[in-house]
Design a protein around this motif. Structure first.
Motif, mmCIF file in Angstrom:
data_model
loop_
_atom_site.group_PDB
_atom_site.id
_atom_site.type_symbol
_atom_site.label_atom_id
_atom_site.label_comp_id
_atom_site.label_asym_id
_atom_site.label_seq_id
_atom_site.Cartn_x
_atom_site.Cartn_y
_atom_site.Cartn_z
ATOM 1 N N ASP A 90 -139.462 56.035 30.739
ATOM 2 C CA ASP A 90 -139.257 55.617 32.129
ATOM 3 C C ASP A 90 -137.901 54.945 32.354
ATOM 4 O OD1 ASP A 90 -140.080 55.544 34.778
ATOM 5 O OD2 ASP A 90 -141.015 53.579 34.593
ATOM 6 N N SER A 91 -136.859 55.487 31.723
ATOM 7 C CA SER A 91 -135.534 54.884 31.880
ATOM 8 C C SER A 91 -134.984 55.006 33.295
ATOM 9 C CB SER A 91 -134.549 55.516 30.890
ATOM 10 O OG SER A 91 -134.818 55.101 29.584
ATOM 11 N N TYR A 92 -135.516 55.951 34.070
ATOM 12 C CA TYR A 92 -135.063 56.070 35.454
ATOM 13 C C TYR A 92 -135.323 54.769 36.216
ATOM 14 C CZ TYR A 92 -134.249 58.018 40.098
ATOM 15 O OH TYR A 92 -133.745 58.264 41.358
ATOM 16 N N HIS A 93 -136.416 54.095 35.869
ATOM 17 C CA HIS A 93 -136.731 52.818 36.515
ATOM 18 C C HIS A 93 -136.401 51.621 35.635
ATOM 19 C CE1 HIS A 93 -139.593 55.759 38.389
ATOM 20 N NE2 HIS A 93 -139.049 55.230 39.466
ATOM 21 N N ARG A 94 -136.140 51.852 34.351
ATOM 22 C CA ARG A 94 -136.012 50.739 33.404
ATOM 23 C C ARG A 94 -134.704 50.797 32.618
ATOM 24 N NH1 ARG A 94 -140.921 48.464 33.505
ATOM 25 N NH2 ARG A 94 -142.604 49.779 34.318
ATOM 26 N N PHE A 95 -133.645 51.286 33.261
ATOM 27 C CA PHE A 95 -132.383 51.332 32.524
ATOM 28 C C PHE A 95 -131.910 49.944 32.131
ATOM 29 C CE2 PHE A 95 -127.732 51.089 32.320
ATOM 30 C CZ PHE A 95 -127.550 51.858 31.178
ATOM 31 N N ASP A 96 -132.220 48.934 32.924
ATOM 32 C CA ASP A 96 -131.813 47.572 32.560
ATOM 33 C C ASP A 96 -132.413 47.155 31.220
ATOM 34 O OD1 ASP A 96 -130.260 47.318 34.803
ATOM 35 O OD2 ASP A 96 -131.712 46.123 35.935
ATOM 36 N N ASP A 97 -133.611 47.658 30.923
ATOM 37 C CA ASP A 97 -134.216 47.378 29.611
ATOM 38 C C ASP A 97 -133.419 48.057 28.506
ATOM 39 O OD1 ASP A 97 -136.184 45.971 30.938
ATOM 40 O OD2 ASP A 97 -137.647 47.608 30.888
ATOM 41 N N ASP A 98 -132.967 49.278 28.792
ATOM 42 C CA ASP A 98 -132.140 49.989 27.807
ATOM 43 C C ASP A 98 -130.798 49.296 27.625
ATOM 44 O OD1 ASP A 98 -134.135 51.885 27.554
ATOM 45 O OD2 ASP A 98 -133.244 53.260 28.992
ATOM 46 N N LEU A 99 -130.207 48.875 28.734
ATOM 47 C CA LEU A 99 -128.911 48.195 28.675
ATOM 48 C C LEU A 99 -129.008 46.932 27.812
ATOM 49 C CD1 LEU A 99 -125.981 47.973 29.687
ATOM 50 C CD2 LEU A 99 -126.869 46.681 31.648
ATOM 51 N N LYS A 100 -130.088 46.231 27.944
ATOM 52 C CA LYS A 100 -130.283 44.987 27.185
ATOM 53 C C LYS A 100 -130.239 45.253 25.690
ATOM 54 C CE LYS A 100 -133.623 41.248 26.418
ATOM 55 N NZ LYS A 100 -134.962 40.712 26.802
ATOM 56 N N ILE A 101 -130.899 46.323 25.238
ATOM 57 C CA ILE A 101 -130.933 46.577 23.796
ATOM 58 C C ILE A 101 -129.640 47.239 23.309
ATOM 59 C CG2 ILE A 101 -133.444 46.604 23.678
ATOM 60 C CD1 ILE A 101 -133.396 49.618 23.637
ATOM 61 N N ILE A 102 -128.958 47.997 24.166
ATOM 62 C CA ILE A 102 -127.646 48.537 23.796
ATOM 63 C C ILE A 102 -126.682 47.379 23.528
ATOM 64 C CG2 ILE A 102 -125.674 49.928 24.544
ATOM 65 C CD1 ILE A 102 -127.678 51.485 26.349
ATOM 66 N N LYS A 103 -126.729 46.374 24.401
ATOM 67 C CA LYS A 103 -125.907 45.166 24.215
ATOM 68 C C LYS A 103 -126.344 44.415 22.960
ATOM 69 C CE LYS A 103 -125.376 42.504 27.777
ATOM 70 N NZ LYS A 103 -125.769 41.721 28.974
ATOM 71 N N GLU A 104 -127.630 44.349 22.740
ATOM 72 C CA GLU A 104 -128.175 43.636 21.583
ATOM 73 C C GLU A 104 -127.656 44.240 20.283
ATOM 74 O OE1 GLU A 104 -132.621 43.785 20.144
ATOM 75 O OE2 GLU A 104 -132.456 42.315 21.760
ATOM 76 N N LEU A 105 -127.542 45.572 20.259
ATOM 77 C CA LEU A 105 -127.019 46.251 19.080
ATOM 78 C C LEU A 105 -125.531 45.990 18.871
ATOM 79 C CD1 LEU A 105 -128.720 49.757 19.463
ATOM 80 C CD2 LEU A 105 -129.176 48.108 17.638
ATOM 81 N N GLY A 106 -124.821 45.736 19.966
ATOM 82 C CA GLY A 106 -123.369 45.573 19.880
ATOM 83 C C GLY A 106 -122.632 46.893 19.923
ATOM 84 N N SER A 107 -123.248 47.926 20.517
ATOM 85 C CA SER A 107 -122.690 49.275 20.532
ATOM 86 C C SER A 107 -121.331 49.341 21.230
ATOM 87 C CB SER A 107 -123.643 50.245 21.243
ATOM 88 O OG SER A 107 -124.856 50.365 20.538
ATOM 89 N N ASP A 108 -120.438 50.144 20.668
ATOM 90 C CA ASP A 108 -119.153 50.413 21.319
ATOM 91 C C ASP A 108 -119.320 51.375 22.484
ATOM 92 O OD1 ASP A 108 -117.482 48.941 19.428
ATOM 93 O OD2 ASP A 108 -118.002 50.527 18.002
ATOM 94 N N PHE A 109 -120.266 52.309 22.352
ATOM 95 C CA PHE A 109 -120.479 53.307 23.400
ATOM 96 C C PHE A 109 -121.954 53.697 23.452
ATOM 97 C CE2 PHE A 109 -119.713 55.718 19.545
ATOM 98 C CZ PHE A 109 -120.623 56.761 19.608
#
Length: 504
Positions: A90-109
């Motif tokens: 359900d990333s269409y409604h929950r991209f902010d949840d995905d963004l949080k963990i992308i930041k948590e990982l420290g991803s460059d991209f």
């Protein structure tokens, strides 16, 4: 003083071990003598997903049907657990949840794909859907606000159903439809997106979709329609690339890059037969890479010869492999700024004099038989064995064959049942990162690594029976919680230190 002498002798021994083992399984040797191995300062780390597999929202805000919507709804029996991705993570409604963990990982991209039917419901510009564009505007803007580079894949399996209704990849008009779609993306997102991937894994949607009929659009035409699909994919890619270079490269500051992602195994020969290894590589990687990245251009000679000879032997008037004119060769050759590479596994191969496959078929044209080493560790996926030295070999092959083009690893991952203590995934990632370091030591131009995948998602015909995520997703929960697995912490440490520790 005696201690210093001993240290020098041990250091010289380490160097000798590294040099003497470079031609073989060197990643294990180097790991055993170093506490950690560093990546180049500019090397990038990220994670990958695709629209259909994570977004959900399959019929919301004007989105059109994709072939995977239709396929999973009409043929649930063809999915391992009879599931679909109508909701999924359900990333269409929950991209902010995905963004949080992308930041948590420290991803460059963050590598994600745009759903063609979400922005063009019928596949045509006349059906432009502003709500779909806004969704991706929000995704891209939020990534950039958090210093995460968006890497956009234009096509990741989910063709608009309306285009399939008129022939899909077998219709020559597909080239113009895709060029039109690519231009919309350049116009609307090009001021913010630096990395573009036109197609993801053409071999993996053309062969099962138009040859074996195990993927949509369920066309069983092995040796004919799947070859046409590949041909039209290569041409559509080149048109989209040339369009960007001609109209948008300078406009957006001469920093944008356009490439294509190709999936490939590496092949080994138990008898050290280089000719059979080359044959296998040309029938897999070379089919797509040779026209784009080689100096000669066009299809590999072994494909032209074998498929042409077999076609004549079948009583045909022309080869089943489409002919590339000189104009097309010139347009396609050099039509990429980097090679996106999806690597998961490798095989041993041998030549088969009398193949048993259907006539015609890719199996009969290739004349190779693939096997695995029983000592290789297998993932949950029956096709996926951990063979890190295959990645080193593959990168070396690309270096030698294609003038050491820039390679971005756009997918690499390991499947299991979704457990949080995923030591096997950690070992797989660590071994493959060491394999990349071996390739870099040997001069290979590798600039990025991407784990598949950020989160557990819908794995095509395997549904949710196989999990690749660094984060577990509770699919039965209305909130679809993302829960970090042990591998997420490991990957965070890799990104932060830019190194691979010898410890789990």
């Amino acid at each position: 003083m005696e201690g210093i002498k001993i240290e020098k002798i041990f250091l010289l021994f380490q160097i000798f071990c590294i040099i003497s083992n470079r031609g073989g399984n060197s990643y294990a040797v180097i790991e055993s003598v170093n506490e950690s191995r560093k990546f180049p300062d500019k090397f990038l780390f990220g994670t990958s997903t695709s629209a259909y597999q994570i977004e959900g929202g399959w019929n919301e805000d004007g989105k059109g049907l994709s072939i995977w919507d239709t396929f999973t709804h009409e043929h649930p029996e063809k999915i391992a657990d009879r599931s679909n991705a109508d909701v999924g993570p359900d990333s269409y409604h929950r991209f902010d949840d995905d963004l949080k963990i992308i930041k948590e990982l420290g991803s460059d991209f963050y590598r994600f794909s745009i759903s063609w039917p979400r922005v063009m419901p019928t596949g045509d510009i006349s059906s432009l859907n502003k709500a779909g564009l806004k969704y991706y505007d929000d995704v891209i803007n939020k990534l950039l606000e958090n210093n995460i580079e968006p890497m956009v894949t234009m096509f990741h399996y989910d063709l608009p159903q309306k285009l399939t209704d008129i022939g899909g990849f077998t219709n020559p008009l597909f080239l113009k439809y895709f060029e039109n779609y690519a231009e919309l993306l350049y116009i609307h997102f090009g001021d913010r997106v630096k990395y573009w991937i036109t197609f993801n894994e053409p071999f993996d949607y053309c062969h099962p979709g138009y040859g074996e009929a195990t993927y949509p659009p369920l066309i069983e035409s092995d040796g004919i329609a799947n070859y046409l699909c590949l041909d039209h994919t290569i041409k559509a890619h080149a048109m989209a690339y040339r369009l960007y270079r001609m109209k948008y490269y300078e406009k957006y500051g001469k920093i944008g890059k356009v490439g294509i992602t190709i999936s490939s195994r590496f092949y080994f020969s138990k008898s050290n037969d280089e000719s059979i290894v080359d044959r296998g590589m040309q029938f897999m990687l070379g089919w797509l890479a040779h026209p784009i990245y080689s100096k000669a251009g066009g299809y590999p000679e072994v494909l032209i010869e074998e498929i042409g000879r077999n076609s004549l032997g079948e009583g045909r008037a022309w080869s089943r492999l489409p002919t590339m004119s000189e104009d097309w060769k010139n347009l396609i050759r050099g039509s990429a700024d980097f090679l996106g590479l999806n690597y998961y596994t490798s095989r041993y191969i041998e030549y088969v004099e009398s193949p048993k496959g259907k006539s015609p078929s890719l199996e009969r044209d290739a004349r190779i038989n693939a096997t695995v080493d029983p000592q290789w560790k297998r993932a949950k996926s029956t096709w996926l064995y951990s063979v890190p030295r295959g990645l080193t070999g593959l990168l070396g092959f690309i270096k030698d064959q294609y003038s050491n083009v820039e390679v971005m690893i756009t997918e690499n991952g390991f499947s299991d049942d979704g457990q949080l203590n995923d030591d096997d995934r950690i070992q797989y990632i660590k071994d493959h990162l060491n394999a990349i370091l071996d390739a870099i030591d040997q001069g290979c131009n590798v600039t990025a690594y991407t784990v598949w995948s950020l989160i557990d998602n819908f794995e095509w015909v395997y549904g949710y029976t196989e999990r690749f995520g660094l984060y577990y997703v509770n699919m039965s929960s209305p909130n679809k919680e993302r829960i970090a697995k042990k591998s997420a912490k490991f990957y965070t440490d890799v990104i932060k230190s830019h190194s691979v520790s010898s410890n789990l």
